[in-house]
Design an enzyme around this catalytic site. Sequence first.
Site, PDB file in Angstrom:
ATOM      1  CD  GLN A 197      -0.735  -4.045   4.924  1.00 16.97           C
ATOM      2  OE1 GLN A 197      -1.262  -5.013   5.658  1.00 16.97           O
ATOM      3  NE2 GLN A 197      -1.360  -3.227   4.251  1.00 16.97           N
ATOM      4  CD  GLU A 219      -3.110  -0.806   2.075  1.00 25.06           C
ATOM      5  OE1 GLU A 219      -2.903  -0.225   3.118  1.00 25.06           O
ATOM      6  OE2 GLU A 219      -4.253  -1.390   1.872  1.00 25.06           O
TER       7      GLU A 219
END
Length: 801
Positions: free
Chosen positions: A615, A494
């Site tokens: 992440q 992201e």
Amino acid sequence: MTRAWTWSYEGYDAGAERLRESLCVLGNGYFATRGAASEVLGGPAHYPGTYAAGCYNRLTSTVDGHTVENEDMVNLPNWLPLRYRICPAGSAPGPWLSPDHPFLTEHRQTLDLRHGTLTRWSAYEDEAGRRLCVEQCRLVHMGEPHLAALRTCFTADGWSGAVEVESGIDGAVRNAGIARYRDLADQHLTGWETGDERPDTVWLSCRTLDSDIRIALAARTRASAGRDGMPRPRLSALRAFHSLVLPVIAGTPAVVEKTVSLYTSRDPAIDSPLHAAVDAVALAPHFRQLRASHRRAWDALWRQARLEVPGEAGAILRLHLFHLLQTLSPHTAELDVGVPARGLHGEAYRGHVFWDELFVLPFLNLHLPQVSRALLDYRYRRLPAACHAAREAGRGGAMYPWQSAGDGREETQQFHLNPRSGHWLPDRSRLQHHVGSAIAYNVWQYGQASGDTEFLHTRGAEMLVQIARFWASAAEWDAALGRYRIRGVVGPDEYHDAYPGTDAAGVDDNAYTNVTAAWVLSRARELCQTLPEATRRQLDERLRLDPEEPERWDDIAHRLHVPYHRGVISQFAGYEELAELDWAGYRRRYGDIRRLDRILEAEGDTVNRYQASKQADVLMLGYLFSPAELASLFRLLGCPLDDDIWHATVDHYLHRTSHGSTLSALVHAWVLARVHRPDAWTYCEEALTGDVADVQGGTTAEGIHLGAMAGTLDFVQRGMTGLETRDQALWLDPAPLRELSKFGVRIRYRRHWDIDLRIRAEQVRIAVPASECPPVRVRLRDRSFALAPGTSRRLDLPEDP
């Protein structure tokens, strides 16, 4: 304080109240209510919220000069209000009491996980020394999904007199639970009407502004004080309340019971939500009977979702399972809803559905497969919208949205606020097209675990084929490279939504996206080849499937590009050209750098310039696929992957990840349990405590992280057992951690209920309950055997290869 089946808080802490409200939510899969105090309507310390699954509304706002639409899960009228004050004989009533009042002397609350109740106990003492003890127990009924109840017991200590009570429904609510959304429109309800029915019941009805969902609540209030305690209705435009004066005698409990029903026009088999709500409270039994039937429903549910882990980890896992079951219960199977990323616990992410089902369904498949199927049906009903979105983007097949809500259109916001800088920034996360692969993965895994070929061969096959078509249309041939490429996407990381210095959105050849796309293409082709002939003909006719399409899928699946650099898998093409970040320096300056993107943007920089991930991205491949499956996938692609490459890849990203998502620690724990087991527990512990310790810094107060909670359950169920359901067999490859070396799970596999799987140090025991079903095929690494119903087998675990 935690015990095996309870979660308790001693004392009152206004600063921690919203966190506790999220962790003390009560729900039943149809609706849920935050654990807010009933004595207050809201405020800085409190945010009452009630949310019905699938109840959304769309509003238009002006943000930074732009007109934007947002669809939100609606905060419904608050059914909790019940306030009280001491009424001394011959004197004016005292102040209304609440945990925030200085008269409070003692306070505690206990969440009973086994029975699904929240009990709050408070003691107050006024200036005259009058002490009032208040014990309140609430439930949201797991057996009767439209009912909730609140029992409040008042005990006067050393005095007699009266307590005045107000009990009712508050319709003056907004979606105001998230500070960074406060520039957005938040009034979702309109058309309020209030009334009373019989002496003890008041009601409130309203509707949503755009989606026109009609909502009705009815509240019945009864006291144990005879005629003097008879409630009197007090109605206004937005509120419906009862007022009553309750005589109290020193040392003798006086009780008020409040029973509430909630219906919406989305409910089947009703004519009017208001009539249904009023009738439901009229027929509802007393609190004691409601609590007894509620407990029986929870007992049955715990038997279906049994997970036995000792110690503190087991207590936290039980809390996680409790919240999963409150969001996605057997009642969910009757609804048209998806998996809200933050549960029914708050307004973060606007109640939207992301890819979190990827972390949720694998657990549900083996306990509540009917719920898994219902969640996949939610995706199937929105397949036409996904196909329309693909056509609009110039693609084939189905392009599922990154954020979903009511009708299947893309709900990802166009701008997001960086609270650190105050800037509204373009949001490109809608380019996370890998959500389609997650849906396909869940379709396949559900079919393998449940044996539901009727679904897999019909609705499941349609979704797989249309997602495969999308990837086939997105893949571009690069003659110079001799490979297919997928450009302009955002991966699970992201952070990287563009190359530095360019205006073009997205990055090229995200490894996770390309590998999972290859998996989808391969599975879709395999399914088309193995369908029964009549079913295949129906699928071909329905989707106008060209006989050459599966062959093209196979070609792309073999030749999608996977980039590498310096002996590791690159997150995307060009990743190696990005700068290295001064991780130590940023930690010294900021301490918590989980949201590194916000820190850098506030400095006038961008995370797009650095080898830094929010992440797990590439490492998600190790979460989805066992080592054997992952190696097989890379062989299919003709790309190198051995232990050295994978271990180097894990090490590379492990040191370049800020863990700005609760999912990150979970995935790293899962991967490290296979790659470097001694390091896995650190990440496992963070995944376990992500919400209870609020490690993301205030986010849990906005709603729990359902994917991370379910993922920790699956980490025990599948991660540490190496459990796979494929090729009509249970595959086991246990990798227990030293800190979690003793545990047990009971699973439902196809027609077999309550298969018992236990890990004890260096042994595994599997027991199949007696039935008329065929034996269960089991594969334990290189061993294979069939286990007949009514038998068990204990095996020593082989040493790690």
